[in-house]
Design a protein around this motif. Structure first.
Motif, PDB file in Angstrom:
ATOM      1  N   VAL A   6       0.835  -1.192   0.000  1.00 26.38           N
ATOM      2  CA  VAL A   6       0.000   0.000   0.000  1.00 26.38           C
ATOM      3  C   VAL A   6       0.872   1.245   0.000  1.00 26.38           C
ATOM      4  O   VAL A   6       0.604   2.217  -0.719  1.00 26.38           O
ATOM      5  CB  VAL A   6      -0.968  -0.012   1.206  1.00 26.38           C
ATOM      6  N   ASP A   7       1.944   1.247   0.798  1.00 22.37           N
ATOM      7  CA  ASP A   7       2.873   2.381   0.832  1.00 22.37           C
ATOM      8  C   ASP A   7       3.517   2.600  -0.539  1.00 22.37           C
ATOM      9  O   ASP A   7       3.688   3.733  -0.973  1.00 22.37           O
ATOM     10  CB  ASP A   7       3.965   2.161   1.876  1.00 22.37           C
ATOM     11  N   LEU A   8       3.887   1.518  -1.214  1.00 22.96           N
ATOM     12  CA  LEU A   8       4.508   1.630  -2.529  1.00 22.96           C
ATOM     13  C   LEU A   8       3.549   2.240  -3.536  1.00 22.96           C
ATOM     14  O   LEU A   8       3.912   3.138  -4.289  1.00 22.96           O
ATOM     15  CB  LEU A   8       4.975   0.254  -3.018  1.00 22.96           C
ATOM     16  N   VAL A   9       2.317   1.771  -3.546  1.00 17.44           N
ATOM     17  CA  VAL A   9       1.317   2.301  -4.476  1.00 17.44           C
ATOM     18  C   VAL A   9       1.045   3.765  -4.159  1.00 17.44           C
ATOM     19  O   VAL A   9       0.943   4.598  -5.060  1.00 17.44           O
ATOM     20  CB  VAL A   9       0.020   1.463  -4.443  1.00 17.44           C
ATOM     21  N   SER A  10       0.947   4.092  -2.893  1.00 21.19           N
ATOM     22  CA  SER A  10       0.709   5.475  -2.489  1.00 21.19           C
ATOM     23  C   SER A  10       1.847   6.371  -2.969  1.00 21.19           C
ATOM     24  O   SER A  10       1.617   7.457  -3.493  1.00 21.19           O
ATOM     25  CB  SER A  10       0.579   5.550  -0.969  1.00 21.19           C
ATOM     26  N   ARG A  11       3.070   5.916  -2.811  1.00 25.79           N
ATOM     27  CA  ARG A  11       4.241   6.696  -3.264  1.00 25.79           C
ATOM     28  C   ARG A  11       4.202   6.892  -4.771  1.00 25.79           C
ATOM     29  O   ARG A  11       4.494   7.973  -5.273  1.00 25.79           O
ATOM     30  CB  ARG A  11       5.515   5.982  -2.831  1.00 25.79           C
ATOM     31  N   LEU A  12       3.840   5.854  -5.506  1.00 24.86           N
ATOM     32  CA  LEU A  12       3.757   5.965  -6.964  1.00 24.86           C
ATOM     33  C   LEU A  12       2.657   6.938  -7.384  1.00 24.86           C
ATOM     34  O   LEU A  12       2.820   7.705  -8.327  1.00 24.86           O
ATOM     35  CB  LEU A  12       3.516   4.591  -7.589  1.00 24.86           C
ATOM     36  N   LYS A  13       1.537   6.912  -6.667  1.00 27.49           N
ATOM     37  CA  LYS A  13       0.419   7.803  -6.993  1.00 27.49           C
ATOM     38  C   LYS A  13       0.770   9.263  -6.754  1.00 27.49           C
ATOM     39  O   LYS A  13       0.305  10.147  -7.465  1.00 27.49           O
ATOM     40  CB  LYS A  13      -0.814   7.446  -6.162  1.00 27.49           C
ATOM     41  N   THR A  14       1.582   9.532  -5.733  1.00 24.82           N
ATOM     42  CA  THR A  14       1.888  10.920  -5.379  1.00 24.82           C
ATOM     43  C   THR A  14       3.120  11.459  -6.111  1.00 24.82           C
ATOM     44  O   THR A  14       3.436  12.630  -5.978  1.00 24.82           O
ATOM     45  CB  THR A  14       2.099  11.075  -3.860  1.00 24.82           C
ATOM     46  N   PRO A  17       3.787  13.548 -12.017  1.00 20.48           N
ATOM     47  CA  PRO A  17       3.572  12.801 -13.259  1.00 20.48           C
ATOM     48  C   PRO A  17       4.578  13.126 -14.368  1.00 20.48           C
ATOM     49  O   PRO A  17       4.852  12.300 -15.214  1.00 20.48           O
ATOM     50  CB  PRO A  17       2.155  13.182 -13.684  1.00 20.48           C
ATOM     51  N   ARG A  18       5.134  14.320 -14.377  1.00 20.85           N
ATOM     52  CA  ARG A  18       6.118  14.697 -15.396  1.00 20.85           C
ATOM     53  C   ARG A  18       7.486  14.795 -14.730  1.00 20.85           C
ATOM     54  O   ARG A  18       7.650  15.515 -13.755  1.00 20.85           O
ATOM     55  CB  ARG A  18       5.751  16.045 -16.023  1.00 20.85           C
ATOM     56  N   GLY A  19       8.432  14.049 -15.275  1.00 17.38           N
ATOM     57  CA  GLY A  19       9.787  14.114 -14.744  1.00 17.38           C
ATOM     58  C   GLY A  19      10.000  13.343 -13.453  1.00 17.38           C
ATOM     59  O   GLY A  19      10.969  13.580 -12.747  1.00 17.38           O
ATOM     60  N   CYS A  20       9.099  12.426 -13.140  1.00 15.89           N
ATOM     61  CA  CYS A  20       9.246  11.657 -11.902  1.00 15.89           C
ATOM     62  C   CYS A  20      10.374  10.632 -12.038  1.00 15.89           C
ATOM     63  O   CYS A  20      10.946  10.448 -13.105  1.00 15.89           O
ATOM     64  CB  CYS A  20       7.932  10.970 -11.543  1.00 15.89           C
ATOM     65  N   GLY A  21      10.658   9.961 -10.955  1.00 15.98           N
ATOM     66  CA  GLY A  21      11.726   8.967 -10.944  1.00 15.98           C
ATOM     67  C   GLY A  21      11.507   7.844 -11.934  1.00 15.98           C
ATOM     68  O   GLY A  21      12.463   7.338 -12.530  1.00 15.98           O
ATOM     69  N   VAL A  22      10.259   7.440 -12.140  1.00 14.96           N
ATOM     70  CA  VAL A  22       9.972   6.373 -13.107  1.00 14.96           C
ATOM     71  C   VAL A  22      10.356   6.847 -14.510  1.00 14.96           C
ATOM     72  O   VAL A  22      10.998   6.118 -15.276  1.00 14.96           O
ATOM     73  CB  VAL A  22       8.480   5.949 -13.059  1.00 14.96           C
ATOM     74  N   GLU A  23       9.998   8.078 -14.836  1.00  9.33           N
ATOM     75  CA  GLU A  23      10.326   8.619 -16.156  1.00  9.33           C
ATOM     76  C   GLU A  23      11.842   8.704 -16.343  1.00  9.33           C
ATOM     77  O   GLU A  23      12.367   8.355 -17.397  1.00  9.33           O
ATOM     78  CB  GLU A  23       9.684   9.995 -16.329  1.00  9.33           C
ATOM     79  N   ARG A  24      12.552   9.157 -15.328  1.00  7.53           N
ATOM     80  CA  ARG A  24      14.014   9.252 -15.397  1.00  7.53           C
ATOM     81  C   ARG A  24      14.631   7.877 -15.606  1.00  7.53           C
ATOM     82  O   ARG A  24      15.528   7.695 -16.428  1.00  7.53           O
ATOM     83  CB  ARG A  24      14.554   9.897 -14.117  1.00  7.53           C
ATOM     84  N   THR A  25      14.137   6.893 -14.879  1.00 10.23           N
ATOM     85  CA  THR A  25      14.660   5.537 -15.003  1.00 10.23           C
ATOM     86  C   THR A  25      14.428   5.000 -16.411  1.00 10.23           C
ATOM     87  O   THR A  25      15.313   4.375 -17.002  1.00 10.23           O
ATOM     88  CB  THR A  25      14.009   4.612 -13.958  1.00 10.23           C
ATOM     89  N   LEU A  26      13.253   5.261 -16.964  1.00  9.33           N
ATOM     90  CA  LEU A  26      12.953   4.800 -18.323  1.00  9.33           C
ATOM     91  C   LEU A  26      13.839   5.484 -19.363  1.00  9.33           C
ATOM     92  O   LEU A  26      14.149   4.890 -20.395  1.00  9.33           O
ATOM     93  CB  LEU A  26      11.476   5.012 -18.651  1.00  9.33           C
ATOM     94  N   LYS A  27      14.230   6.709 -19.099  1.00  8.50           N
ATOM     95  CA  LYS A  27      15.135   7.396 -20.022  1.00  8.50           C
ATOM     96  C   LYS A  27      16.509   6.724 -20.032  1.00  8.50           C
ATOM     97  O   LYS A  27      17.179   6.688 -21.056  1.00  8.50           O
ATOM     98  CB  LYS A  27      15.272   8.875 -19.659  1.00  8.50           C
ATOM     99  N   VAL A  28      16.922   6.197 -18.902  1.00  9.66           N
ATOM    100  CA  VAL A  28      18.206   5.493 -18.829  1.00  9.66           C
ATOM    101  C   VAL A  28      18.063   4.089 -19.398  1.00  9.66           C
ATOM    102  O   VAL A  28      18.832   3.676 -20.261  1.00  9.66           O
ATOM    103  CB  VAL A  28      18.734   5.435 -17.378  1.00  9.66           C
ATOM    104  N   LEU A  29      17.077   3.342 -18.921  1.00 11.58           N
ATOM    105  CA  LEU A  29      16.868   1.966 -19.376  1.00 11.58           C
ATOM    106  C   LEU A  29      16.024   1.978 -20.648  1.00 11.58           C
ATOM    107  O   LEU A  29      14.940   1.412 -20.703  1.00 11.58           O
ATOM    108  CB  LEU A  29      16.186   1.137 -18.273  1.00 11.58           C
ATOM    109  N   ASP A  30      16.549   2.635 -21.652  1.00  8.17           N
ATOM    110  CA  ASP A  30      15.840   2.889 -22.897  1.00  8.17           C
ATOM    111  C   ASP A  30      15.909   1.681 -23.826  1.00  8.17           C
ATOM    112  O   ASP A  30      16.733   1.638 -24.728  1.00  8.17           O
ATOM    113  CB  ASP A  30      16.440   4.128 -23.569  1.00  8.17           C
ATOM    114  N   GLY A  31      15.082   0.706 -23.575  1.00  7.30           N
ATOM    115  CA  GLY A  31      15.000  -0.433 -24.477  1.00  7.30           C
ATOM    116  C   GLY A  31      15.827  -1.628 -24.050  1.00  7.30           C
ATOM    117  O   GLY A  31      16.626  -1.588 -23.128  1.00  7.30           O
TER     118      GLY A  31
END
Length: 120
Positions: A6-14, A17-31
């Protein structure tokens, strides 16, 4: 670090949306190739030919492009040794090494959810 689902989902929800850690990680792990290059370098420094063989022979252009991008992002270093012919070695930086937990999580998830015939 939060371990409760629940804590993990809450952290992801908050997360922003632009420039978050998930987006940064995807820019590095590009494919696929980029992620697999990092996986290979987690075991130690490698030369271009060693990487290419370990990855299943991606084109030289693809591998070169991915290595340059990772060097630009400070995920790996490229060291040229003054020999004839020149010897070039690629090695993960501390920042690159820090991706090991993400790749491990991917490994575990992939093993727990194997491909089915419909996935091919």
């Amino acid at each position: 670090m939060e371990t409760n689902g629940v804590d993990l989902v809450s952290r992801l929800k908050t997360a922003c949306p632009r420039g978050c850690g998930v987006e940064r990680t995807l820019k590095v792990l590009d494919g696929k190739w980029t992620t697999l290059i990092i996986r290979e370098l987690l075991t130690g420094p490698k030369r271009f030919g060693e990487l290419r063989s370990a990855l299943g022979e991606p084109s030289a252009k693809t591998l070169t492009d991915r290595l340059r991008a990772l060097e630009h992002q400070r995920i790996l270093t490229r060291t040229v040794h003054a020999e004839v012919p020149p010897r070039v070695v690629y090695e993960l930086t501390e920042q690159g090494q820090s991706l090991s937990g993400i790749l491990y999580a991917m490994l575990v998830w992939g093993e727990e959810h194997p491909l089915t015939e419909e996935d091919h």
